[in-house]
Scaffold this motif. Sequence first.
Motif, PDB file in Angstrom:
ATOM      1  N   SER A  80      29.014  73.431  -7.475  1.00  0.00           N
ATOM      2  CA  SER A  80      29.308  72.181  -6.765  1.00  0.00           C
ATOM      3  C   SER A  80      30.068  72.486  -5.484  1.00  0.00           C
ATOM      4  N   ALA A  81      29.833  71.646  -4.487  1.00  0.00           N
ATOM      5  CA  ALA A  81      30.448  71.850  -3.175  1.00  0.00           C
ATOM      6  C   ALA A  81      31.596  70.877  -2.952  1.00  0.00           C
ATOM      7  N   SER A  82      32.448  71.231  -1.982  1.00  0.00           N
ATOM      8  CA  SER A  82      33.611  70.414  -1.673  1.00  0.00           C
ATOM      9  C   SER A  82      33.250  69.134  -0.930  1.00  0.00           C
ATOM     10  N   CYS A  83      32.040  69.058  -0.379  1.00  0.00           N
ATOM     11  CA  CYS A  83      31.617  67.817   0.279  1.00  0.00           C
ATOM     12  C   CYS A  83      30.095  67.715   0.240  1.00  0.00           C
ATOM     13  N   THR A  86      27.343  70.037   2.069  1.00  0.00           N
ATOM     14  CA  THR A  86      27.071  71.397   1.615  1.00  0.00           C
ATOM     15  C   THR A  86      26.384  71.319   0.253  1.00  0.00           C
ATOM     16  N   VAL A  87      25.194  71.958   0.159  1.00  0.00           N
ATOM     17  CA  VAL A  87      24.413  71.859  -1.068  1.00  0.00           C
ATOM     18  C   VAL A  87      24.093  73.253  -1.606  1.00  0.00           C
ATOM     19  N   PRO A  88      24.586  73.568  -2.808  1.00  0.00           N
ATOM     20  CA  PRO A  88      24.257  74.856  -3.424  1.00  0.00           C
ATOM     21  C   PRO A  88      23.026  74.738  -4.324  1.00  0.00           C
ATOM     22  N   ASP A  89      22.228  75.786  -4.372  1.00  0.00           N
ATOM     23  CA  ASP A  89      21.075  75.876  -5.263  1.00  0.00           C
ATOM     24  C   ASP A  89      21.218  77.185  -6.025  1.00  0.00           C
ATOM     25  N   LYS A 104      21.786  79.970  -3.100  1.00  0.00           N
ATOM     26  CA  LYS A 104      21.510  79.524  -1.730  1.00  0.00           C
ATOM     27  C   LYS A 104      22.396  78.310  -1.435  1.00  0.00           C
ATOM     28  N   VAL A 105      23.100  78.373  -0.306  1.00  0.00           N
ATOM     29  CA  VAL A 105      23.968  77.274   0.110  1.00  0.00           C
ATOM     30  C   VAL A 105      23.542  76.815   1.492  1.00  0.00           C
ATOM     31  N   VAL A 106      23.324  75.494   1.628  1.00  0.00           N
ATOM     32  CA  VAL A 106      22.930  74.914   2.910  1.00  0.00           C
ATOM     33  C   VAL A 106      24.034  73.960   3.367  1.00  0.00           C
ATOM     34  N   PHE A 107      24.482  74.160   4.612  1.00  0.00           N
ATOM     35  CA  PHE A 107      25.497  73.306   5.233  1.00  0.00           C
ATOM     36  C   PHE A 107      24.835  72.525   6.357  1.00  0.00           C
ATOM     37  N   ASP A 108      24.943  71.196   6.317  1.00  0.00           N
ATOM     38  CA  ASP A 108      24.403  70.310   7.357  1.00  0.00           C
ATOM     39  C   ASP A 108      25.576  69.838   8.208  1.00  0.00           C
ATOM     40  N   VAL A 120      32.355  76.231  -2.293  1.00  0.00           N
ATOM     41  CA  VAL A 120      31.411  76.017  -3.390  1.00  0.00           C
ATOM     42  C   VAL A 120      32.028  76.631  -4.639  1.00  0.00           C
ATOM     43  N   MET A 121      32.135  75.831  -5.705  1.00  0.00           N
ATOM     44  CA  MET A 121      32.712  76.297  -6.959  1.00  0.00           C
ATOM     45  C   MET A 121      31.574  76.629  -7.931  1.00  0.00           C
TER      46      MET A 121
END
Length: 144
Positions: A80-83, A86-89, A104-108, A120-121
């Motif tokens: 899970s991400a702090s906001c 940010t999306v982790p896969d 994989k982590v994507v930050f918009d 990301v935790m």
Amino acid sequence: MKKLLIIAIAAIAVSVSSCNSNKSKTTGTDSIASDSVSNANIVFESSVYNFGKIKEGDKVSYDFKFKNTGTTPLIISNASASCGCTVPDYPHEPIAPGATAAIKVVFDSTGKSGMQNKQVMISSNAVNASTELFLKGEVQSLNK
């Protein structure tokens, strides 16, 4: 009176030493408990990715590579991400001992500006059950 005091001190000393000796004794259940503990271990190549400077609205994608250096399969139960930007896969299947994989982590950066530090935790059955990953960098506002 002195004899009573000496007897009381001696009784306390005996009871304290017997309590301490009980702590060092092990039972058959101790070895069973330690055998059932997970020996999975998640080791990341790097837990921080600095994406440098980007323009507002850009997306940054990064694969945090890791290895299971343990002796049992690694199971990631959550990432899970702090906001919401940010999306982790993460891999949902067990990672065998010695195997590698990536999260994989994507930050918009839409609507963001300035220095960013996204966390990301990761939760897993590893010895280090909770791990943190970070995306860092600067988002340059379109207004500049």
